[in-house]
Design a protein around this motif. Structure first.
Motif, PDB file in Angstrom:
ATOM      1  N   GLY A  12       0.775  -1.228   0.000  1.00 37.76           N
ATOM      2  CA  GLY A  12       0.000   0.000   0.000  1.00 37.76           C
ATOM      3  C   GLY A  12       0.808   1.281   0.000  1.00 37.76           C
ATOM      4  O   GLY A  12       0.267   2.347  -0.239  1.00 37.76           O
ATOM      5  N   VAL A  13       2.112   1.207   0.271  1.00 37.33           N
ATOM      6  CA  VAL A  13       2.966   2.392   0.262  1.00 37.33           C
ATOM      7  C   VAL A  13       3.417   2.639  -1.176  1.00 37.33           C
ATOM      8  O   VAL A  13       3.803   1.719  -1.881  1.00 37.33           O
ATOM      9  CB  VAL A  13       4.193   2.220   1.187  1.00 37.33           C
ATOM     10  CG1 VAL A  13       5.184   3.361   1.015  1.00 37.33           C
ATOM     11  CG2 VAL A  13       3.750   2.121   2.644  1.00 37.33           C
ATOM     12  N   ARG A  14       3.339   3.902  -1.594  1.00 39.01           N
ATOM     13  CA  ARG A  14       3.800   4.298  -2.926  1.00 39.01           C
ATOM     14  C   ARG A  14       4.696   5.520  -2.794  1.00 39.01           C
ATOM     15  O   ARG A  14       4.452   6.387  -1.956  1.00 39.01           O
ATOM     16  CB  ARG A  14       2.610   4.658  -3.820  1.00 39.01           C
ATOM     17  CG  ARG A  14       1.723   3.503  -4.161  1.00 39.01           C
ATOM     18  CD  ARG A  14       0.438   3.938  -4.867  1.00 39.01           C
ATOM     19  NE  ARG A  14       0.649   4.849  -5.976  1.00 39.01           N
ATOM     20  CZ  ARG A  14      -0.318   5.652  -6.457  1.00 39.01           C
ATOM     21  NH1 ARG A  14      -1.533   5.650  -5.940  1.00 39.01           N
ATOM     22  NH2 ARG A  14      -0.067   6.465  -7.464  1.00 39.01           N
ATOM     23  N   TYR A  15       5.716   5.570  -3.647  1.00 34.08           N
ATOM     24  CA  TYR A  15       6.613   6.720  -3.710  1.00 34.08           C
ATOM     25  C   TYR A  15       6.555   7.316  -5.107  1.00 34.08           C
ATOM     26  O   TYR A  15       6.369   6.602  -6.087  1.00 34.08           O
ATOM     27  CB  TYR A  15       8.064   6.306  -3.438  1.00 34.08           C
ATOM     28  CG  TYR A  15       8.339   5.863  -2.032  1.00 34.08           C
ATOM     29  CD1 TYR A  15       8.654   6.789  -1.043  1.00 34.08           C
ATOM     30  CD2 TYR A  15       8.307   4.519  -1.685  1.00 34.08           C
ATOM     31  CE1 TYR A  15       8.926   6.379   0.255  1.00 34.08           C
ATOM     32  CE2 TYR A  15       8.574   4.106  -0.387  1.00 34.08           C
ATOM     33  CZ  TYR A  15       8.884   5.038   0.569  1.00 34.08           C
ATOM     34  OH  TYR A  15       9.150   4.635   1.853  1.00 34.08           O
ATOM     35  N   LEU A  67      -0.839  11.416   2.462  1.00 32.02           N
ATOM     36  CA  LEU A  67       0.000  11.662   1.296  1.00 32.02           C
ATOM     37  C   LEU A  67       0.912  12.815   1.661  1.00 32.02           C
ATOM     38  O   LEU A  67       0.453  13.925   1.912  1.00 32.02           O
ATOM     39  CB  LEU A  67      -0.849  12.026   0.071  1.00 32.02           C
ATOM     40  CG  LEU A  67      -0.066  12.463  -1.171  1.00 32.02           C
ATOM     41  CD1 LEU A  67       0.817  11.325  -1.688  1.00 32.02           C
ATOM     42  CD2 LEU A  67      -1.010  12.962  -2.257  1.00 32.02           C
ATOM     43  N   TRP A  68       2.220  12.539   1.760  1.00 34.62           N
ATOM     44  CA  TRP A  68       3.205  13.554   2.104  1.00 34.62           C
ATOM     45  C   TRP A  68       3.889  14.024   0.829  1.00 34.62           C
ATOM     46  O   TRP A  68       4.348  13.201   0.026  1.00 34.62           O
ATOM     47  CB  TRP A  68       4.274  12.994   3.025  1.00 34.62           C
ATOM     48  CG  TRP A  68       3.853  12.712   4.420  1.00 34.62           C
ATOM     49  CD1 TRP A  68       2.628  12.882   4.989  1.00 34.62           C
ATOM     50  CD2 TRP A  68       4.698  12.195   5.456  1.00 34.62           C
ATOM     51  NE1 TRP A  68       2.659  12.504   6.310  1.00 34.62           N
ATOM     52  CE2 TRP A  68       3.915  12.080   6.613  1.00 34.62           C
ATOM     53  CE3 TRP A  68       6.033  11.820   5.502  1.00 34.62           C
ATOM     54  CZ2 TRP A  68       4.429  11.609   7.818  1.00 34.62           C
ATOM     55  CZ3 TRP A  68       6.548  11.344   6.690  1.00 34.62           C
ATOM     56  CH2 TRP A  68       5.765  11.248   7.846  1.00 34.62           C
ATOM     57  N   ILE A  69       4.019  15.322   0.683  1.00 34.72           N
ATOM     58  CA  ILE A  69       4.723  15.915  -0.452  1.00 34.72           C
ATOM     59  C   ILE A  69       5.745  16.898   0.109  1.00 34.72           C
ATOM     60  O   ILE A  69       5.384  17.836   0.829  1.00 34.72           O
ATOM     61  CB  ILE A  69       3.749  16.658  -1.389  1.00 34.72           C
ATOM     62  CG1 ILE A  69       2.621  15.730  -1.844  1.00 34.72           C
ATOM     63  CG2 ILE A  69       4.507  17.238  -2.586  1.00 34.72           C
ATOM     64  CD1 ILE A  69       1.393  16.449  -2.344  1.00 34.72           C
ATOM     65  N   VAL A  70       7.010  16.688  -0.217  1.00 37.07           N
ATOM     66  CA  VAL A  70       8.048  17.613   0.232  1.00 37.07           C
ATOM     67  C   VAL A  70       8.005  18.832  -0.683  1.00 37.07           C
ATOM     68  O   VAL A  70       8.267  18.730  -1.881  1.00 37.07           O
ATOM     69  CB  VAL A  70       9.444  16.951   0.211  1.00 37.07           C
ATOM     70  CG1 VAL A  70      10.516  17.961   0.594  1.00 37.07           C
ATOM     71  CG2 VAL A  70       9.485  15.751   1.149  1.00 37.07           C
ATOM     72  N   GLU A 104       9.226  15.311  -4.101  1.00 33.98           N
ATOM     73  CA  GLU A 104       8.986  13.876  -3.959  1.00 33.98           C
ATOM     74  C   GLU A 104       7.869  13.646  -2.947  1.00 33.98           C
ATOM     75  O   GLU A 104       7.631  14.465  -2.062  1.00 33.98           O
ATOM     76  CB  GLU A 104      10.267  13.152  -3.544  1.00 33.98           C
ATOM     77  CG  GLU A 104      11.323  13.221  -4.642  1.00 33.98           C
ATOM     78  CD  GLU A 104      12.588  12.487  -4.297  1.00 33.98           C
ATOM     79  OE1 GLU A 104      13.105  11.786  -5.182  1.00 33.98           O
ATOM     80  OE2 GLU A 104      13.073  12.623  -3.146  1.00 33.98           O
ATOM     81  N   TRP A 105       7.168  12.521  -3.099  1.00 34.81           N
ATOM     82  CA  TRP A 105       6.022  12.229  -2.236  1.00 34.81           C
ATOM     83  C   TRP A 105       6.018  10.768  -1.829  1.00 34.81           C
ATOM     84  O   TRP A 105       6.674   9.926  -2.441  1.00 34.81           O
ATOM     85  CB  TRP A 105       4.703  12.592  -2.919  1.00 34.81           C
ATOM     86  CG  TRP A 105       4.433  11.941  -4.244  1.00 34.81           C
ATOM     87  CD1 TRP A 105       4.659  12.474  -5.478  1.00 34.81           C
ATOM     88  CD2 TRP A 105       3.870  10.635  -4.482  1.00 34.81           C
ATOM     89  NE1 TRP A 105       4.284  11.587  -6.467  1.00 34.81           N
ATOM     90  CE2 TRP A 105       3.787  10.448  -5.881  1.00 34.81           C
ATOM     91  CE3 TRP A 105       3.435   9.604  -3.655  1.00 34.81           C
ATOM     92  CZ2 TRP A 105       3.292   9.281  -6.470  1.00 34.81           C
ATOM     93  CZ3 TRP A 105       2.947   8.435  -4.245  1.00 34.81           C
ATOM     94  CH2 TRP A 105       2.873   8.293  -5.625  1.00 34.81           C
ATOM     95  N   VAL A 125       3.902  19.260   2.775  1.00 36.63           N
ATOM     96  CA  VAL A 125       2.463  19.331   2.574  1.00 36.63           C
ATOM     97  C   VAL A 125       1.934  17.922   2.767  1.00 36.63           C
ATOM     98  O   VAL A 125       2.524  16.961   2.268  1.00 36.63           O
ATOM     99  CB  VAL A 125       2.125  19.812   1.146  1.00 36.63           C
ATOM    100  CG1 VAL A 125       0.628  19.761   0.889  1.00 36.63           C
ATOM    101  CG2 VAL A 125       2.680  21.213   0.918  1.00 36.63           C
ATOM    102  N   TYR A 126       0.843  17.795   3.529  1.00 35.74           N
ATOM    103  CA  TYR A 126       0.259  16.464   3.611  1.00 35.74           C
ATOM    104  C   TYR A 126      -1.243  16.526   3.530  1.00 35.74           C
ATOM    105  O   TYR A 126      -1.884  17.406   4.080  1.00 35.74           O
ATOM    106  CB  TYR A 126       0.776  15.661   4.806  1.00 35.74           C
ATOM    107  CG  TYR A 126       0.524  16.215   6.178  1.00 35.74           C
ATOM    108  CD1 TYR A 126      -0.476  15.685   6.989  1.00 35.74           C
ATOM    109  CD2 TYR A 126       1.321  17.223   6.698  1.00 35.74           C
ATOM    110  CE1 TYR A 126      -0.690  16.157   8.267  1.00 35.74           C
ATOM    111  CE2 TYR A 126       1.117  17.707   7.979  1.00 35.74           C
ATOM    112  CZ  TYR A 126       0.107  17.165   8.750  1.00 35.74           C
ATOM    113  OH  TYR A 126      -0.109  17.641  10.020  1.00 35.74           O
TER     114      TYR A 126
END
Length: 186
Positions: A12-15, A67-70, A104-105, A125-126
């Motif tokens: 379930g984890v995606r990069y 969803l984390w976005i740097v 990157e997220w 940002v999440y």
């Protein structure tokens, strides 16, 4: 909108990464598009700003995907899959770490604990699938020896340890949290 990166070992984890479109005036980035995340319905967006050396986590949710976005900076991200411990399918958590840079997220599903160390000043940002209400904010010690996250060595803090919140510093060991969660199903 998004470019998928090397796959995760955690279900379930995606990069991935977002595209930055820039010119002499500045830049534009599309952060999220529903079609790219068809299994998530995000209902709240947040911006976390952290000084270099700040560690946030390890946190987890039983009813929320993140969803984390740097946006700016670099983060050392630690993911700890505690689902095997909670459902009895495995004897230990599974740990995965990566460094994420601007644009990157990572998509973090329910049941995967998460934390980050700001390597540089960081804007993250999440987006989340549940509005914040505090009842789904769980955590365990970022330095739990049974989890053994290989956090990077810090040079910029007075004692070489990360800067944490009082809440994160007081989090229990993972084993104690697992006992509590097994006795209190969602």
């Amino acid at each position: 909108m998004t470019l998928e990166r090397a796959p995760s070992t955690l279900p379930g984890v995606r990069y991935g990464a977002i595209e930055r479109h820039g010119d002499p005036r500045g830049a534009f980035r599309e952060l999220w598009r529903a079609r790219a995340f068809p299994d998530q319905t995000f209902v709240q967006a947040n911006l976390s700003s952290s000084a270099s050396g700040v560690l946030r986590g390890l946190h987890m949710h039983r009813r929320q995907d993140d969803l984390w976005i740097v946006a700016n900076g670099r983060a050392f991200v630690a993911l700890v899959d505690v689902r095997p411990l909670l459902d009895g399918s495995g004897p230990a958590p599974i740990v995965e770490t990566r460094e994420l840079a601007a644009d990157e997220w990572v998509l973090i599903p329910t049941g995967v604990a998460h934390g980050f160390l700001a390597i540089d000043p960081l804007d993250l940002v999440y987006l989340v699938t549940n509005e914040y209400d505090g009842s789904d904010e769980l955590g365990f010690a970022w330095d739990d020896p049974a989890v053994a996250v290989a956090w990077p060595t810090l040079r910029g803090t007075p004692d070489g340890r990360p800067i944490t919140s009082g809440r994160d510093a007081a989090n229990p060991l993972l084993a104690d949290l697992v006992v509590r969660l097994r006795n209190d199903p969602p």
